[in-house]
Design a protein around this motif. Structure first.
Motif, PDB file in Angstrom:
ATOM      1  N   HIS A  65      -0.117  94.368   7.892  1.00 59.92           N
ATOM      2  CA  HIS A  65       1.104  93.602   8.210  1.00 59.92           C
ATOM      3  C   HIS A  65       0.904  92.893   9.548  1.00 59.92           C
ATOM      4  O   HIS A  65       0.843  93.531  10.592  1.00 59.92           O
ATOM      5  CB  HIS A  65       2.319  94.545   8.257  1.00 59.92           C
ATOM      6  N   HIS A  67       1.714  89.020  11.814  1.00 59.68           N
ATOM      7  CA  HIS A  67       2.456  87.754  11.907  1.00 59.68           C
ATOM      8  C   HIS A  67       1.624  86.847  12.801  1.00 59.68           C
ATOM      9  O   HIS A  67       1.789  86.861  14.023  1.00 59.68           O
ATOM     10  CB  HIS A  67       3.837  87.944  12.545  1.00 59.68           C
ATOM     11  N   HIS A 221      10.118  93.224   4.935  1.00 62.37           N
ATOM     12  CA  HIS A 221      10.504  94.246   5.910  1.00 62.37           C
ATOM     13  C   HIS A 221      11.635  95.082   5.320  1.00 62.37           C
ATOM     14  O   HIS A 221      12.581  94.530   4.759  1.00 62.37           O
ATOM     15  CB  HIS A 221      11.033  93.584   7.190  1.00 62.37           C
ATOM     16  N   HIS A 258       7.603  98.751   7.669  1.00 62.07           N
ATOM     17  CA  HIS A 258       8.439  99.566   8.565  1.00 62.07           C
ATOM     18  C   HIS A 258       9.106 100.793   7.935  1.00 62.07           C
ATOM     19  O   HIS A 258       8.707 101.909   8.206  1.00 62.07           O
ATOM     20  CB  HIS A 258       9.485  98.690   9.283  1.00 62.07           C
ATOM     21  N   ASP A 309       2.050  94.199  12.909  1.00 57.58           N
ATOM     22  CA  ASP A 309       3.291  93.427  13.025  1.00 57.58           C
ATOM     23  C   ASP A 309       3.155  92.297  14.051  1.00 57.58           C
ATOM     24  O   ASP A 309       4.122  91.930  14.706  1.00 57.58           O
ATOM     25  CB  ASP A 309       4.456  94.361  13.412  1.00 57.58           C
TER      26      ASP A 309
HETATM   27 ZN   LIG Z   1       6.878  92.194  10.547  1.00 62.15          ZN
END
Ligand SMILES: [Zn+2]
Length: 441
Positions: A65, A67, A221, A258, A309
């Protein structure tokens, strides 16, 4: 083109992990064709040889995961009034940033963490992208960046109705999946959704239809903060995971980021549906949202993997964060260590293969040739039984010397191959400055 890596300490990982003191790996094309003790590995005469003396040879790492677009937040002006909670963090930082991204910004902000992947030995990433003012074509920009740097990637756009652009998000996910349909390269796609609290029922249903049409999962998420659960209860009378199950979002190819605030019943639903969870401990600490019940979920048999993340591209350090936070939160020094290693080294490859078909995360014959070399002179004996201790307490702080992805050398002797980092970072700085000027505070 063949590459022979030899004379290093080989850690194969995989089902039958082996640590081979003087090991070698033979790569032909984009696959691993042989490995073992150096004197037993085939040596084609035309192979490019890499001497791995003083180094550990191991599979490239996987981030489930990421970004990539978060790059331009580095050093960004803090909001006048500091964000008091997770929703304010989204509103004051991330949604401001993603709404200002142009196609060029997306490309350059992706290149930077992809270069970091090369430097940190992360050869596969699952990116979750958002750019509300530039959705159509955005995944092509990230694909271009991943292919330019040479990192394997599974891409999606996190569709959201927060600015009334859900339809466009769905369109982008479908367009990209259609384009990638028969391609078997470095990049794959899946359907993305932002999170339950910004996605209406119509968008959920349409996204599920597309996932079914293209036989892929949904990356989203879930309950990163309690507000996601409160919103779902208020609007739909259901907990988030219950709502998502009703709409068919969950399943063996779906990835739930998450899950910090889910309850026992929601855990059971994730288990029943075979949904994978991705833990992002460093990000959870940064956002002060709490610690996911990873140990409980793993006890139930949920496949829990590890991501960053967007906080970094360094998976060994992320594994160490996971080990520490779960042990600390449980206040039990017996737990955390093996679970953190299981997430990164066993579950991430399993989830990556389940979702994309990529055979990665292990040195085995016919697996994809994603291999890293890390400088390491073990100060104590290193063997199959204790290599985890070396990973968590030693290799985590060592320097990656070489990174190979898909049989291509991306970095050798700590030098990037064919990547003009100086030019890319200069352009990135220019674009980030312009983007910061466009932001309103
Ligand atoms: Zn995220």
């Amino acid at each position: 083109m063949a590459i022979l890596i030899k004379n290093g300490i080989l850690i194969t990982l995989g089902e039958e992990n082996q640590v081979i003191e003087n090991g070698a790996v033979l790569i032909e094309g984009n696959e691993i064709k042989d490995f073992g003790p150096v004197d037993r590995v085939r040596k084609p005469t035309d192979a490019e040889e890499i001497d791995a003396s003083g180094k550990v040879i191991m599979p490239g790492l996987i981030c489930l995961h990421h970004h990539l677009y978060s790059t331009f937040s580095r050093g960004m002006r803090a909001p006048k009034k500091p964000a008091r909670n997770f929703i304010e963090i989204l509103e004051k930082i991330w949604w401001k940033l993603d709404r200002a991204l142009t196609a060029e910004d997306i490309y350059y902000s992706s290149l930077i963490p992809l270069i970091e992947c090369v430097r940190k030995g992360t050869t596969t990433i699952f990116d979750h992208h958002e750019s509300q003012s530039c959705q159509l074509g955005s995944l092509d920009e990230i694909q271009k960046a991943a292919e330019k740097i040479g990192i394997r990637a599974c891409l999606c756009l996190g569709t959201s109705d927060r600015y009334g652009k859900g339809k466009e998000g769905i369109e982008e996910n479908e367009r990209f999946l259609q384009k990638m349909r028969n391609q078997k390269g470095l990049v794959a796609g899946m359907v993305g959704l932002h999170a339950s609290f910004t996605v209406g029922d119509e968008t959920l249903d349409r996204s599920v239809e597309i996932a079914q049409k293209y036989n892929c999962g949904i990356h989203l998420h879930i309950a990163e903060e309690r507000a996601d659960e409160d919103d779902s209860l208020r609007k739909y009378g259901l907990m988030v995971v219950e709502r998502l199950k009703e709409h068919g979002v969950l399943g063996e190819k779906s990835i739930a980021g998450h899950c910090v605030n889910i309850d026992e019943n929601e855990q059971d639903i994730l288990k029943e549906t075979g949904t994978s969870v991705v833990n992002n401990p460093e990000s959870n600490m940064n956002n002060a949202v709490g610690c996911a019940d990873v140990l409980g979920m793993m006890r139930k048999g949920i496949l829990v993997g590890l991501g960053t993340d967007g906080m970094s591209s360094d998976m060994l350090s992320q594994m160490r964060f996971a080990y520490l936070i779960h042990r600390h939160t449980a206040q039990d020094p017996r737990v955390g260590f093996s679970q953190a290693a299981e997430m990164l080294l066993k579950n991430n490859p399993q989830i990556a293969e389940r979702v994309t078909g990529f055979k990665v995360g292990r040195i085995e014959k016919d697996c994809l040739a994603d291999i890293i070399l890390i400088d390491y002179l073990p100060p104590t004996q290193l063997n199959t039984d204790n290599f985890l201790g070396h990973l968590v307490f030693g290799l985590v702080n060592s320097v990656v010397d070489a990174t190979i992805c898909n049989g291509k050398i991306l970095m050798k002797n700590k030098r990037l191959v064919g990547i003009d980092e100086e030019r890319i970072t200069q352009k990135s700085r220019e674009l980030a400055s312009k983007l910061w000027e466009r932001l309103s505070y």
